[in-house]
Design a protein around this motif. Structure first.
Motif, PDB file in Angstrom:
ATOM      1  N   GLU A  18       0.066   5.913   1.712  1.00  0.00           N
ATOM      2  CA  GLU A  18       0.706   4.696   2.191  1.00  0.00           C
ATOM      3  C   GLU A  18       0.853   4.765   3.706  1.00  0.00           C
ATOM      4  O   GLU A  18       0.955   5.845   4.281  1.00  0.00           O
ATOM      5  CB  GLU A  18       2.087   4.517   1.551  1.00  0.00           C
ATOM      6  N   SER A  19       0.869   3.609   4.357  1.00  0.00           N
ATOM      7  CA  SER A  19       1.049   3.579   5.803  1.00  0.00           C
ATOM      8  C   SER A  19       2.502   3.880   6.155  1.00  0.00           C
ATOM      9  O   SER A  19       3.385   3.865   5.301  1.00  0.00           O
ATOM     10  CB  SER A  19       0.651   2.212   6.359  1.00  0.00           C
ATOM     11  N   GLY A  20       2.739   4.162   7.432  1.00  0.00           N
ATOM     12  CA  GLY A  20       4.095   4.465   7.884  1.00  0.00           C
ATOM     13  C   GLY A  20       4.566   5.841   7.483  1.00  0.00           C
ATOM     14  O   GLY A  20       5.767   6.082   7.344  1.00  0.00           O
ATOM     15  N   ALA A  21       3.631   6.778   7.309  1.00  0.00           N
ATOM     16  CA  ALA A  21       3.968   8.142   6.887  1.00  0.00           C
ATOM     17  C   ALA A  21       4.038   9.077   8.082  1.00  0.00           C
ATOM     18  O   ALA A  21       3.490   8.787   9.157  1.00  0.00           O
ATOM     19  CB  ALA A  21       2.924   8.650   5.893  1.00  0.00           C
ATOM     20  N   PRO A  22       4.691  10.232   7.941  1.00  0.00           N
ATOM     21  CA  PRO A  22       4.720  11.229   9.009  1.00  0.00           C
ATOM     22  C   PRO A  22       3.398  11.989   9.092  1.00  0.00           C
ATOM     23  O   PRO A  22       2.480  11.756   8.292  1.00  0.00           O
ATOM     24  CB  PRO A  22       5.869  12.157   8.596  1.00  0.00           C
ATOM     25  N   VAL A  23       3.322  12.912  10.066  1.00  0.00           N
ATOM     26  CA  VAL A  23       2.114  13.705  10.274  1.00  0.00           C
ATOM     27  C   VAL A  23       2.474  15.184  10.254  1.00  0.00           C
ATOM     28  O   VAL A  23       3.424  15.610  10.920  1.00  0.00           O
ATOM     29  CB  VAL A  23       1.428  13.366  11.612  1.00  0.00           C
ATOM     30  N   PHE A  24       1.702  15.955   9.498  1.00  0.00           N
ATOM     31  CA  PHE A  24       1.861  17.401   9.426  1.00  0.00           C
ATOM     32  C   PHE A  24       0.602  18.017  10.026  1.00  0.00           C
ATOM     33  O   PHE A  24      -0.480  17.930   9.461  1.00  0.00           O
ATOM     34  CB  PHE A  24       2.036  17.830   7.971  1.00  0.00           C
ATOM     35  N   ILE A  60      -3.628   9.653  16.578  1.00  0.00           N
ATOM     36  CA  ILE A  60      -3.407   9.739  15.136  1.00  0.00           C
ATOM     37  C   ILE A  60      -2.375   8.701  14.698  1.00  0.00           C
ATOM     38  O   ILE A  60      -2.550   8.015  13.678  1.00  0.00           O
ATOM     39  CB  ILE A  60      -2.948  11.157  14.741  1.00  0.00           C
ATOM     40  N   ASN A  61      -1.311   8.577  15.463  1.00  0.00           N
ATOM     41  CA  ASN A  61      -0.260   7.617  15.109  1.00  0.00           C
ATOM     42  C   ASN A  61      -0.807   6.197  15.030  1.00  0.00           C
ATOM     43  O   ASN A  61      -0.475   5.431  14.115  1.00  0.00           O
ATOM     44  CB  ASN A  61       0.874   7.678  16.130  1.00  0.00           C
ATOM     45  N   GLU A  62      -1.653   5.842  15.996  1.00  0.00           N
ATOM     46  CA  GLU A  62      -2.194   4.481  16.022  1.00  0.00           C
ATOM     47  C   GLU A  62      -3.234   4.277  14.922  1.00  0.00           C
ATOM     48  O   GLU A  62      -3.199   3.269  14.204  1.00  0.00           O
ATOM     49  CB  GLU A  62      -2.812   4.203  17.383  1.00  0.00           C
ATOM     50  N   GLU A  63      -4.159   5.227  14.792  1.00  0.00           N
ATOM     51  CA  GLU A  63      -5.249   5.057  13.828  1.00  0.00           C
ATOM     52  C   GLU A  63      -4.749   5.026  12.389  1.00  0.00           C
ATOM     53  O   GLU A  63      -5.273   4.280  11.550  1.00  0.00           O
ATOM     54  CB  GLU A  63      -6.264   6.191  13.995  1.00  0.00           C
ATOM     55  N   TYR A  64      -3.714   5.829  12.089  1.00  0.00           N
ATOM     56  CA  TYR A  64      -3.243   5.940  10.718  1.00  0.00           C
ATOM     57  C   TYR A  64      -1.853   5.344  10.509  1.00  0.00           C
ATOM     58  O   TYR A  64      -1.229   5.585   9.473  1.00  0.00           O
ATOM     59  CB  TYR A  64      -3.291   7.407  10.286  1.00  0.00           C
ATOM     60  N   ASN A  65      -1.402   4.579  11.482  1.00  0.00           N
ATOM     61  CA  ASN A  65      -0.115   3.885  11.378  1.00  0.00           C
ATOM     62  C   ASN A  65       0.991   4.838  10.954  1.00  0.00           C
ATOM     63  O   ASN A  65       1.746   4.589  10.007  1.00  0.00           O
ATOM     64  CB  ASN A  65      -0.210   2.707  10.399  1.00  0.00           C
ATOM     65  N   ALA A  66       1.082   5.982  11.658  1.00  0.00           N
ATOM     66  CA  ALA A  66       2.102   6.983  11.346  1.00  0.00           C
ATOM     67  C   ALA A  66       3.457   6.531  11.874  1.00  0.00           C
ATOM     68  O   ALA A  66       3.554   5.639  12.729  1.00  0.00           O
ATOM     69  CB  ALA A  66       1.713   8.331  11.939  1.00  0.00           C
ATOM     70  N   ASN A  67       4.518   7.181  11.383  1.00  0.00           N
ATOM     71  CA  ASN A  67       5.873   6.722  11.715  1.00  0.00           C
ATOM     72  C   ASN A  67       6.534   7.473  12.873  1.00  0.00           C
ATOM     73  O   ASN A  67       7.707   7.244  13.166  1.00  0.00           O
ATOM     74  CB  ASN A  67       6.768   6.791  10.478  1.00  0.00           C
ATOM     75  N   GLY A  68       5.797   8.389  13.524  1.00  0.00           N
ATOM     76  CA  GLY A  68       6.355   9.102  14.675  1.00  0.00           C
ATOM     77  C   GLY A  68       7.088  10.370  14.332  1.00  0.00           C
ATOM     78  O   GLY A  68       7.530  11.092  15.232  1.00  0.00           O
ATOM     79  N   GLN A  69       7.219  10.687  13.041  1.00  0.00           N
ATOM     80  CA  GLN A  69       7.824  11.938  12.624  1.00  0.00           C
ATOM     81  C   GLN A  69       6.721  12.986  12.476  1.00  0.00           C
ATOM     82  O   GLN A  69       5.673  12.712  11.887  1.00  0.00           O
ATOM     83  CB  GLN A  69       8.542  11.767  11.289  1.00  0.00           C
ATOM     84  N   ASN A  70       6.965  14.202  12.997  1.00  0.00           N
ATOM     85  CA  ASN A  70       5.915  15.217  13.027  1.00  0.00           C
ATOM     86  C   ASN A  70       6.427  16.582  12.603  1.00  0.00           C
ATOM     87  O   ASN A  70       7.594  16.922  12.806  1.00  0.00           O
ATOM     88  CB  ASN A  70       5.347  15.353  14.445  1.00  0.00           C
TER      89      ASN A  70
END
Length: 330
Positions: free
Chosen positions: A73-79, A154-164
Motif C-alpha cells: 500500500e502507498s504511504g508506507a515507511p522505508v526500511f 525513494i519517498n517520491e517514487e514510492y509515495n513513502a510516508n517519511g518514516q525510516n
C-alpha cells in the motif's frame, strides 16, 4: 537465545551538483549545462513488487543500483538494508552471480515482507567502503548517498510516508547506527546484525578488513584515533541514539549452528567464528555503554552462529519483529 529489552540487562553536503559559473559576455555563447542532481535513471521491474532502481549519485558521479521491494500500500515507511563489505558481490569467487550476494539474493526478503506494509530498499555496490564518506576518496561517499540523495527519490517514487529505519550487517552494522547519529531525526529505528560497534577502539580490525580490497582505513576517517574516528563511533556517541529504537545482536560463541544454514558436511567455520566473536565483544561493549548512558536498546546474545547470511537474516527478522516494525508502526 537470551535477550534484554528496552532497559538492557546484559547476560554474558548532501553532495549537490555544482552550477557552472556564468560570465557576462557581449555576444551569445554556448554555456555548459550544470549536471543534474541525484535522480533516477531507470527502473527494472523484476516482479510486480521487486524493482531494481538505478540512481545517479552526484556526490560520487556514478549510478548505483538499488533493490526495492515495494510496500503493498502507498504511504508506507522505508526500511534500508546496507550490504556487507563485498557490496553484494561474491569477492571470494564462490560462483555467486554479481549483485546476488546481497539481502535480496541471500535472504527471503520477498517472503518475509510480503504481508508487511513497508518498502525495503537495499543498495548494491560499494565494496570496501564501510558505506560511509571517505575524506580521501570521492568515489566513496556512501553516507551522503544513503542519507541525502537516495531517500527523497525513494519517498517520491514510492509515495513513502517519511518514516525510516536502517540496518546493516558485519562492517555496516555500526554504519547503520552511525547514520542515526549523523542525521538526527531521520531514522526511527536502527539495527546492527553482527556489526562492529566501536570502530575507534578497533581501528586495526577495520584496517585489516579494508586491506582485503586494497584500501587504507586512514583514507576513510583520517589518522587512527582522530576526531572522525570518534565522531563515527556508535559506542562513543551512544547518547545521541536516545529516542531511536535500537537493536543489536551477535553470537557470543561464534560456533556453527542451525541458524547458519551451512551444508551438513561443512565443518567448523573457523574464519566466520573468529569474526563473530570479535563483533560479539564489540556489541557487548556498545550495550554496556548504552546501559551506562541510560539509552534503551534491545541487545540480543545469540547462542550460536558463525557470521553467515543465515545468522544475519535471523537477526534482521528478529529486529523487525521486536524493534523496527513496532517503531515504524507496521
Amino acid at each position: 537465545m537470551r535477550t534484554t529489552s528496552a532497559r538492557y540487562r546484559r547476560v554474558g553536503a548532501i553532495a549537490v551538483a555544482l552550477l557552472s559559473m556564468l560570465t557576462t559576455v557581449s555576444a551569445p555563447a554556448a554555456v555548459a549545462q550544470p549536471p543534474q542532481g541525484a535522480h533516477i535513471t531507470g527502473i527494472e521491474h523484476v516482479t510486480d513488487r521487486w524493482d531494481k532502481v538505478s540512481v545517479y549519485s552526484p556526490s560520487m558521479n556514478k549510478v548505483i543500483v538499488n533493490d526495492v521491494f515495494k510496500a503493498p500500500e502507498s504511504g508506507a515507511p522505508v526500511f534500508y538494508l546496507l550490504p556487507g563489505i563485498d557490496g553484494g558481490d561474491d569477492i571470494a569467487g564462490g560462483g555467486i552471480a554479481p549483485g546476488a550476494k546481497s539481502w535480496f539474493g541471500m535472504t527471503d526478503i520477498q517472503g518475509f515482507f510480503a504481508d508487511k506494509n513497508v518498502n525495503v530498499v537495499s543498495p548494491l555496490g560499494g565494496q570496501f567502503s564501510w558505506y560511509t564518506d571517505w575524506i580521501a576518496d570521492p568515489g566513496k561517499q556512501y553516507q551522503t548517498y544513503m542519507t541525502r540523495e537516495l531517500p527523497p527519490l525513494i519517498n517520491e517514487e514510492y509515495n513513502a510516508n517519511g518514516q525510516n529505519a536502517v540496518g546493516g550487517l558485519s562492517s555496516t552494522g555500526g554504519t547503520a547506527l552511525d547514520y542515526a547519529i549523523q542525521v538526527p531525526g531521520m531514522y526511527q529505528a536502527v539495527g546492527s546484525y553482527s556489526g562492529l560497534l566501536n570502530p575507534s577502539d578497533n581501528a586495526q580490525q577495520v584496517q585489516l578488513t579494508l586491506m582485503g580490497g586494497g584500501a587504507n582505513a586512514e583514507a576513510m576517517w583520517g589518522p587512527f584515533g582522530g576526531p572522525l574516528w570518534v565522531a563515527h563511533d556508535p559506542t562513543k556517541n551512544v547518547a545521541k541514539l536516545n529516542g531511536v529504537a535500537v537493536y543489536v545482536a551477535a553470537s557470543a560463541s561464534g560456533g556453527v549452528g542451525a541458524v547458519d544454514r551451512l551444508p551438513a558436511n561443512f565443518g567448523p567455520n573457523i574464519t566466520g567464528g573468529l569474526i563473530e566473536r570479535i563483533v560479539a565483544d564489540s556489541t557487548r561493549v556498545f550495550a554496556d555503554a548504552a546501559a551506562a548512558a541510560g539509552v534503551p536498546v534491545n541487545y540480543v546474545v545469540r547462542p550460536d552462529g558463525s557470521h553467515t547470511w543465515g545468522l544475519f537474516e535471523s537477526e534482521m527478522q528478529e529486529s523487525w519483529n521486536t524493534t523496527i516494525g513496532p517503531a515504524l508502526g507496521v
